[in-house]
Motif scaffolding. Structure first.
Motif, short mmCIF file in Angstrom:
data_model
loop_
_atom_site.label_atom_id
_atom_site.label_comp_id
_atom_site.label_asym_id
_atom_site.label_seq_id
_atom_site.Cartn_x
_atom_site.Cartn_y
_atom_site.Cartn_z
N TRP A 436 0.71 -1.13 -0.08
CA TRP A 436 -0.35 -0.15 0.18
C TRP A 436 0.84 1.89 -0.12
O TRP A 436 1.74 1.27 0.23
CB TRP A 436 -0.84 -0.46 1.44
N ASP A 450 -3.74 1.03 -3.73
CA ASP A 450 -3.59 -0.90 -3.58
C ASP A 450 -2.15 -1.53 -5.33
O ASP A 450 -2.87 -1.68 -5.52
CB ASP A 450 -5.05 -1.31 -3.34
N ARG A 461 -8.29 5.74 -3.56
CA ARG A 461 -9.47 4.99 -2.39
C ARG A 461 -9.07 4.95 -1.29
O ARG A 461 -9.42 4.57 -0.33
CB ARG A 461 -9.19 3.57 -2.55
N CYS A 467 -10.88 0.17 2.61
CA CYS A 467 -10.04 0.79 2.84
C CYS A 467 -9.63 1.16 4.03
O CYS A 467 -8.67 1.51 4.57
CB CYS A 467 -9.27 1.63 1.51
N VAL A 470 -6.77 0.64 6.49
CA VAL A 470 -5.51 0.01 6.04
C VAL A 470 -5.19 1.93 6.43
O VAL A 470 -4.37 1.51 6.55
CB VAL A 470 -5.80 0.24 4.50
N ARG A 471 -5.94 2.85 6.09
CA ARG A 471 -5.83 4.59 6.12
C ARG A 471 -5.12 3.53 7.35
O ARG A 471 -4.71 5.19 7.51
CB ARG A 471 -6.92 4.63 5.53
#
Length: 511
Positions: A436, A450, A461, A467, A470-471
């Motif tokens: 990422w 991604d 994204r 997501c 992930v962020r």
């Protein structure tokens, strides 16, 4: 191995994807391919700032630009900082710069930074014993009065410098062009100038393949534009406004694929010219019996978008086309893997070369030495991520701020947008793992890619609910990194008391 010679070779504005070593089908670079056969290609190497001076300054000090308080291309290393050539010179190395500087302040301007000691400060002629500068175009110290070199330089400036996509075939003989002259200067240094009593550190710094995009024959026609790989089209949907501004200010909305192919082909020709020059230098090292005791490192200060994301040259954002740089190391006696995905940052250059030299790494250096990896240390652990920074304090321009812009790619009323200070307003940071990339900008904009599914970074994204976790995780990692990298210098020598000293003195932890 006795204290080795150190040769740091750097190009200007070259993305890793330009090399066959990274899968480019159109451009062969035999000298670099041979270098890789004797060493290792770091497949995931990144600059820490996508512009010349900040990147070079960070590399030469092993410190991040936010630590250096150096956040723009018009700034140079504060002479009070400790630099790689300075430390090597203090430990017995003969130091040389051949080519582009754009990092060290000249001695006569040292007064701009009070507090530095003239004998030790990191100004150009204090840290380098031998300096032969080379400029963009074809001006090289020692050849500045040569009529042929002056003509080559004048043609480059007049025909390929003043418009966003200016490019062409320089009519000068290749022997009068800057890359060739820097090669001759390096060979002369090896044969005649270097001291036989000291190891040398040489920064061989080619100003190409940066603009002006031009090169003499046979290199101008060496690459067929039809064979040049093209990046996928980026619609810029969902991208930060600064990207859209750059697209317009580079006049890339008026550039068709045929034109971009021609510029890329010239860019590749410039790189091949450098590679052929390196072949002669490597042969000279062999001839003089120096190869068996010389560590060679090849890299670039940052990349060039070359049409990717609808922009040209470098800019104030973090796509791989700007930040992914070639990084090859050749170490005498090396017998490890020839390629590695272990992430590398340019701040790692200083501690790596110092460790090879057997020289202590100074306090405040924030890079990581690659020597444990190169020597096969089983305890070596690669970086879990890399971090990049860019931008000056201020609001980044918006499309509504555009009053005048180039009407076409050859509009000579406007130099390329990245040369304007306005283009670098608006700070940002990016964190990149193998999977990422998160880019965070001071004005609230952001990007999240991604990299497994979208290696060309086309689909932002940042606002995708899928997501969100992930962020959050990347933001936390970036925040911790920022706290860990807060500058420890100057060292606080007033701290005299610790829990351990109290225990030793009183037999208790404290009173």
């Amino acid at each position: 191995m006795k204290q080795p010679n150190l040769l740091l070779i750097q190009t200007d504005q070259q993305t890793a994807e330009t090399l066959s070593l990274h899968g480019n089908p159109a451009l062969r670079t035999p000298a670099l391919e041979k270098l890789a056969q004797r060493g290792v290609v770091f497949e995931q190497a990144f600059c820490n700032y996508p512009a010349c001076s900040p990147s070079r300054s960070s590399m030469m000090t092993g410190r991040y630009c936010s630590t250096l308080n150096l956040h723009a291309n018009h700034m140079l290393i504060n002479p009070a900082e400790t630099s790689l050539p300075q430390v090597l010179k203090e430990h017995g190395y003969q130091t040389a710069l051949i080519g582009k500087n754009h990092a060290f302040m000249t001695d006569e301007k040292q007064s701009y930074y009070p507090g530095g000691t003239p004998e030790l400060s990191s100004t150009l002629h204090n840290v380098f014993d031998y300096v032969r500068l080379g400029d963009h175009g074809h001006m090289v110290d020692g050849y500045r009065d040569d009529p042929g070199a002056k003509a080559a330089h004048a043609w480059a400036v007049e025909n390929c410098w003043n418009s966003p996509l200016g490019h062409g075939v320089n009519p000068a003989p290749l022997e009068k062009c800057g890359t060739y002259l820097l090669g001759e200067t390096m060979v002369d240094y090896l044969e005649r100038v270097r001291s036989g009593d000291k190891p040398f550190f040489t920064w061989l710094s080619f100003p190409d393949p940066h603009t002006p995009y031009q090169v003499p024959e046979p290199y101008a026609s060496m690459i067929d534009p039809a064979d040049v790989p093209m990046p996928p089209v980026d619609t810029l949907d969902g991208k930060p406004e600064r990207v859209k501004v750059a697209h317009l200010m580079d006049a890339m909305d008026t550039a068709d694929e045929a034109l971009i192919r021609k510029v890329r082909a010239i860019h590749y020709g410039m790189i091949r010219f450098i590679d052929d020059t390196l072949e002669k230098i490597f042969a000279k090292l062999d001839e003089l019996g120096l190869s068996d005791n010389t560590v060679i490192m090849f890299t670039s200060d940052h990349g060039d978008s070359m049409g990717a994301h609808g922009i040209i040259q470098k800019h104030n954002f973090f796509y791989d086309s700007f930040t992914h740089v070639p990084f090859i190391m050749s170490v005498p006696g090396y017998d490890g893997p020839r390629r590695t995905p272990h992430p590398v940052e340019l701040v790692d250059v200083m501690p790596t070369l110092l460790e090879f030299a057997g020289v202590p790494v100074p306090p405040g250096c924030q890079g990581r030495s690659l020597v444990p990896f190169l020597l096969g240390d089983p305890a070596y652990a690669p970086r879990p991520f890399i971090v990049m920074e860019s931008g000056e304090h201020g609001e980044s321009p918006r499309e509504s701020d555009i009053v005048l812009r180039p009407e076409h790619p050859f509009d000579e009323r406007y130099f390329v947008w990245c040369a304007y200070r306005d283009a670098w307003l608006g700070k940002g940071k990016a964190i990149r793992t193998g999977e990422w990339k998160l880019c965070v900008y001071a004005n609230g904009e952001g990007e999240l890619y991604d990299l497994r599914q979208d290696p060309h970074e086309l689909h932002n994204r940042i606002d995708d609910p899928a997501c969100a976790q992930v962020r959050i995780e990347l933001e936390r990692k970036l925040m911790r990194w920022m706290m860990e990298k807060e500058d420890p210098l100057p060292l606080n020598t007033t701290v005299k008391v610790s829990m351990q000293s109290m225990k030793e003195k009183y037999g208790v932890a404290g009173q």
